[in-house]
Design a protein around this motif. Structure first.
Motif, PDB file in Angstrom:
ATOM      1  N   PHE A  50       0.943  -1.232   0.186  1.00  0.00           N
ATOM      2  CA  PHE A  50       0.096   0.058  -0.073  1.00  0.00           C
ATOM      3  C   PHE A  50       0.982   1.327   0.033  1.00  0.00           C
ATOM      4  CE2 PHE A  50      -2.657  -3.358   1.522  1.00  0.00           C
ATOM      5  CZ  PHE A  50      -3.783  -3.161   0.989  1.00  0.00           C
ATOM      6  N   THR A  51       0.593   2.091  -0.948  1.00  0.00           N
ATOM      7  CA  THR A  51       1.712   3.003  -1.337  1.00  0.00           C
ATOM      8  C   THR A  51       1.176   4.217  -2.014  1.00  0.00           C
ATOM      9  OG1 THR A  51       3.824   3.298  -2.585  1.00  0.00           O
ATOM     10  CG2 THR A  51       2.284   2.378  -3.738  1.00  0.00           C
ATOM     11  N   SER A  52       1.796   5.286  -2.046  1.00  0.00           N
ATOM     12  CA  SER A  52       1.333   6.403  -2.555  1.00  0.00           C
ATOM     13  C   SER A  52       2.419   7.343  -3.223  1.00  0.00           C
ATOM     14  CB  SER A  52       0.505   7.476  -1.523  1.00  0.00           C
ATOM     15  OG  SER A  52       0.007   8.522  -2.262  1.00  0.00           O
ATOM     16  N   GLU A  53       2.148   7.973  -4.456  1.00  0.00           N
ATOM     17  CA  GLU A  53       3.188   8.987  -4.886  1.00  0.00           C
ATOM     18  C   GLU A  53       3.331  10.249  -4.116  1.00  0.00           C
ATOM     19  OE1 GLU A  53       2.902   8.155  -9.799  1.00  0.00           O
ATOM     20  OE2 GLU A  53       1.894   9.904  -8.864  1.00  0.00           O
ATOM     21  N   GLY A  54       2.192  10.715  -3.159  1.00  0.00           N
ATOM     22  CA  GLY A  54       2.336  11.841  -2.333  1.00  0.00           C
ATOM     23  C   GLY A  54       2.956  11.390  -0.999  1.00  0.00           C
ATOM     24  N   CYS A  55       3.461  10.193  -0.805  1.00  0.00           N
ATOM     25  CA  CYS A  55       4.164   9.930   0.311  1.00  0.00           C
ATOM     26  C   CYS A  55       5.676   9.800   0.438  1.00  0.00           C
ATOM     27  CB  CYS A  55       3.551   8.547   1.019  1.00  0.00           C
ATOM     28  SG  CYS A  55       4.706   7.586   2.112  1.00  0.00           S
ATOM     29  N   TRP A  56       6.374  10.752   1.197  1.00  0.00           N
ATOM     30  CA  TRP A  56       7.857  10.803   0.871  1.00  0.00           C
ATOM     31  C   TRP A  56       8.492   9.604   1.253  1.00  0.00           C
ATOM     32  CZ3 TRP A  56      11.384   9.975   4.873  1.00  0.00           C
ATOM     33  CH2 TRP A  56      10.920  10.090   6.299  1.00  0.00           C
ATOM     34  N   LYS A  75       7.260 -18.309 -10.107  1.00  0.00           N
ATOM     35  CA  LYS A  75       5.924 -18.448 -10.582  1.00  0.00           C
ATOM     36  C   LYS A  75       4.927 -18.008  -9.717  1.00  0.00           C
ATOM     37  CE  LYS A  75       6.919 -20.495 -15.101  1.00  0.00           C
ATOM     38  NZ  LYS A  75       6.519 -21.696 -15.879  1.00  0.00           N
ATOM     39  N   GLN A  76       5.498 -18.347  -8.493  1.00  0.00           N
ATOM     40  CA  GLN A  76       4.713 -18.277  -6.991  1.00  0.00           C
ATOM     41  C   GLN A  76       4.861 -17.210  -6.347  1.00  0.00           C
ATOM     42  OE1 GLN A  76       4.400 -23.386  -7.189  1.00  0.00           O
ATOM     43  NE2 GLN A  76       5.781 -22.244  -5.660  1.00  0.00           N
ATOM     44  N   LEU A  77       5.511 -16.248  -6.969  1.00  0.00           N
ATOM     45  CA  LEU A  77       5.592 -14.812  -6.090  1.00  0.00           C
ATOM     46  C   LEU A  77       4.587 -13.812  -6.750  1.00  0.00           C
ATOM     47  CD1 LEU A  77       7.039 -13.078  -4.257  1.00  0.00           C
ATOM     48  CD2 LEU A  77       8.654 -12.493  -5.938  1.00  0.00           C
ATOM     49  N   TYR A  78       3.648 -13.281  -6.254  1.00  0.00           N
ATOM     50  CA  TYR A  78       2.635 -12.494  -6.820  1.00  0.00           C
ATOM     51  C   TYR A  78       2.960 -11.191  -6.177  1.00  0.00           C
ATOM     52  CZ  TYR A  78       0.931 -17.172  -7.534  1.00  0.00           C
ATOM     53  OH  TYR A  78       1.080 -18.519  -7.902  1.00  0.00           O
ATOM     54  N   ILE A  79       3.071 -10.106  -6.798  1.00  0.00           N
ATOM     55  CA  ILE A  79       3.393  -8.826  -6.402  1.00  0.00           C
ATOM     56  C   ILE A  79       2.423  -7.750  -6.725  1.00  0.00           C
ATOM     57  CG2 ILE A  79       4.955  -6.966  -6.297  1.00  0.00           C
ATOM     58  CD1 ILE A  79       7.277  -8.847  -6.468  1.00  0.00           C
ATOM     59  N   MET A  80       1.662  -7.084  -5.699  1.00  0.00           N
ATOM     60  CA  MET A  80       0.542  -5.869  -6.322  1.00  0.00           C
ATOM     61  C   MET A  80       0.858  -4.739  -5.546  1.00  0.00           C
ATOM     62  SD  MET A  80      -2.742  -8.403  -6.522  1.00  0.00           S
ATOM     63  CE  MET A  80      -2.326  -9.404  -4.882  1.00  0.00           C
ATOM     64  N   ALA A  81       0.912  -3.554  -5.937  1.00  0.00           N
ATOM     65  CA  ALA A  81       1.111  -2.243  -5.624  1.00  0.00           C
ATOM     66  C   ALA A  81      -0.146  -1.516  -5.596  1.00  0.00           C
ATOM     67  CB  ALA A  81       2.007  -1.404  -6.109  1.00  0.00           C
ATOM     68  N   PHE A  82      -0.978  -1.323  -4.484  1.00  0.00           N
ATOM     69  CA  PHE A  82      -2.172  -0.836  -4.246  1.00  0.00           C
ATOM     70  C   PHE A  82      -1.861   0.822  -3.920  1.00  0.00           C
ATOM     71  CE2 PHE A  82      -3.334  -5.125  -3.542  1.00  0.00           C
ATOM     72  CZ  PHE A  82      -4.540  -5.239  -4.319  1.00  0.00           C
ATOM     73  N   HIS A  83      -2.297   1.897  -4.803  1.00  0.00           N
ATOM     74  CA  HIS A  83      -1.992   3.348  -4.578  1.00  0.00           C
ATOM     75  C   HIS A  83      -3.302   3.765  -3.770  1.00  0.00           C
ATOM     76  CE1 HIS A  83       1.650   4.190  -7.130  1.00  0.00           C
ATOM     77  NE2 HIS A  83       1.288   2.780  -7.291  1.00  0.00           N
ATOM     78  N   ASN A 116      -4.573   1.630  13.183  1.00  0.00           N
ATOM     79  CA  ASN A 116      -4.480   2.644  12.034  1.00  0.00           C
ATOM     80  C   ASN A 116      -3.868   2.027  10.669  1.00  0.00           C
ATOM     81  OD1 ASN A 116      -1.673   2.770  12.289  1.00  0.00           O
ATOM     82  ND2 ASN A 116      -1.788   4.206  13.933  1.00  0.00           N
ATOM     83  N   ILE A 117      -3.887   2.962   9.716  1.00  0.00           N
ATOM     84  CA  ILE A 117      -3.295   2.484   8.524  1.00  0.00           C
ATOM     85  C   ILE A 117      -2.188   3.408   8.051  1.00  0.00           C
ATOM     86  CG2 ILE A 117      -5.353   1.389   7.736  1.00  0.00           C
ATOM     87  CD1 ILE A 117      -6.027   3.840   5.857  1.00  0.00           C
ATOM     88  N   TYR A 118      -1.392   3.061   7.278  1.00  0.00           N
ATOM     89  CA  TYR A 118      -0.472   4.087   7.074  1.00  0.00           C
ATOM     90  C   TYR A 118       0.447   3.402   5.504  1.00  0.00           C
ATOM     91  CZ  TYR A 118       2.730  -0.017   8.539  1.00  0.00           C
ATOM     92  OH  TYR A 118       3.125  -1.559   8.432  1.00  0.00           O
ATOM     93  N   THR A 119       1.191   4.433   5.219  1.00  0.00           N
ATOM     94  CA  THR A 119       2.171   4.001   3.993  1.00  0.00           C
ATOM     95  C   THR A 119       3.615   4.309   4.285  1.00  0.00           C
ATOM     96  OG1 THR A 119       1.775   6.242   2.919  1.00  0.00           O
ATOM     97  CG2 THR A 119       0.314   4.352   2.184  1.00  0.00           C
TER      98      THR A 119
END
Length: 258
Positions: A50-56, A75-83, A116-119
């Motif tokens: 969980f990431t964001s272009e607005g987070c330093w 093939k068993q490594l699955y990477i996802m970036a949620f903005h 809480n949530i954070y990036t």
């Protein structure tokens, strides 16, 4: 003589620190190479950042998953970036951000009993969370997941019809307490950020989730995704995974590349 010893100690401390950093980096590189090896008979790792272009503090986490993705043969490594979108009010709107991804992260806070949530936050197999830029913790958690017993195989097929992508899956373990989720992932992109905490930086991204759809996990079924305007067959993939509704634990996964 006393002053000579003090000078030697003063000079030696930075050298020791440099040596320790070099050893740590070499160890992390070895861990990355081991993770990237093809391992059909071992476990799987679904990695969600969980990431964001607005987070330093997010670019180092983005760079870490880029290291894992580059040259990956597992093939068993699955990477996802949620903005996520809660950084968008800081003067820069992340063009990949979605409110649904923020809600997904909030769901993880409930599942994992976090306050809480954070990036940047990184979660492995829906079970373990950590700061996404902490290389040792991230690589250790992924390595541990890959050592676990393999799950039942999940098969995928994709067919494009106009501006939609029809995903047919089979092999899921039927479970009324589980969802099957399908993510449309853009493998590479970059942005020139002109405002916010990363103003002036050219940010590169990998494994960007552009669409996410879910339904009850049945043994087989069809999920339809709407395609973004910039969709092309090259440079995209589909990742599907089965996740328990009550705990967030991920029990099966598969991916399909063009």
């Amino acid at each position: 003589m006393k002053y000579i010893k003090e000078i030697a100690l003063y000079i030696g401390l930075p050298l020791i620190f440099i040596a320790m950093m070099a050893f740590r980096n070499a160890n992390h590189q070895t861990m990355i190479e081991n993770i990237q090896k093809d391992s059909h008979d071992k476990g799987f790792a679904v990695v969600e950042l969980f990431t964001s272009e607005g987070c330093w503090s997010c670019p180092p986490a983005d760079e870490l998953i880029a290291k894992l993705q580059q040259g990956n043969n597992n093939k068993q490594l699955y990477i996802m970036a949620f903005h996520v979108d809660y950084w968008d009010h800081q003067g820069w709107k992340d063009r990949f951000s979605q409110a649904d991804f923020t809600e997904r992260q909030k769901q993880y806070a409930s599942w994992l009993r976090l306050n809480n949530i954070y990036t940047p936050q990184l979660i492995v197999n829906g079970r373990t969370e950590m700061v996404g830029s902490e290389e040792g913790a991230v690589l250790g958690s992924i390595s541990a997941a890959l050592r676990e017993t393999s799950a039942q195989p999940l098969s995928l097929n994709a067919e494009q019809a106009g501006r939609e992508l029809k995903i047919t899956y089979s092999g899921a373990v039927p479970n009324k307490k589980a969802h099957i989720l399908v993510a449309l992932v853009q493998k590479n992109a970059s942005s020139q950020v002109s405002a916010g905490e990363n103003a002036g930086k050219q940010l590169t991204h990998v494994q960007i989730v552009r669409r996410l759809q879910q339904q009850e996990a049945k043994e087989q079924g069809v999920i339809t995704l709407s395609l973004p305007e910039d969709f092309q067959k090259n440079g995209w993939e589909v990742i599907a995974f089965v996740q328990h509704k009550n705990t967030g634990a991920i029990t099966q996964a598969a991916k399909l590349e063009w």
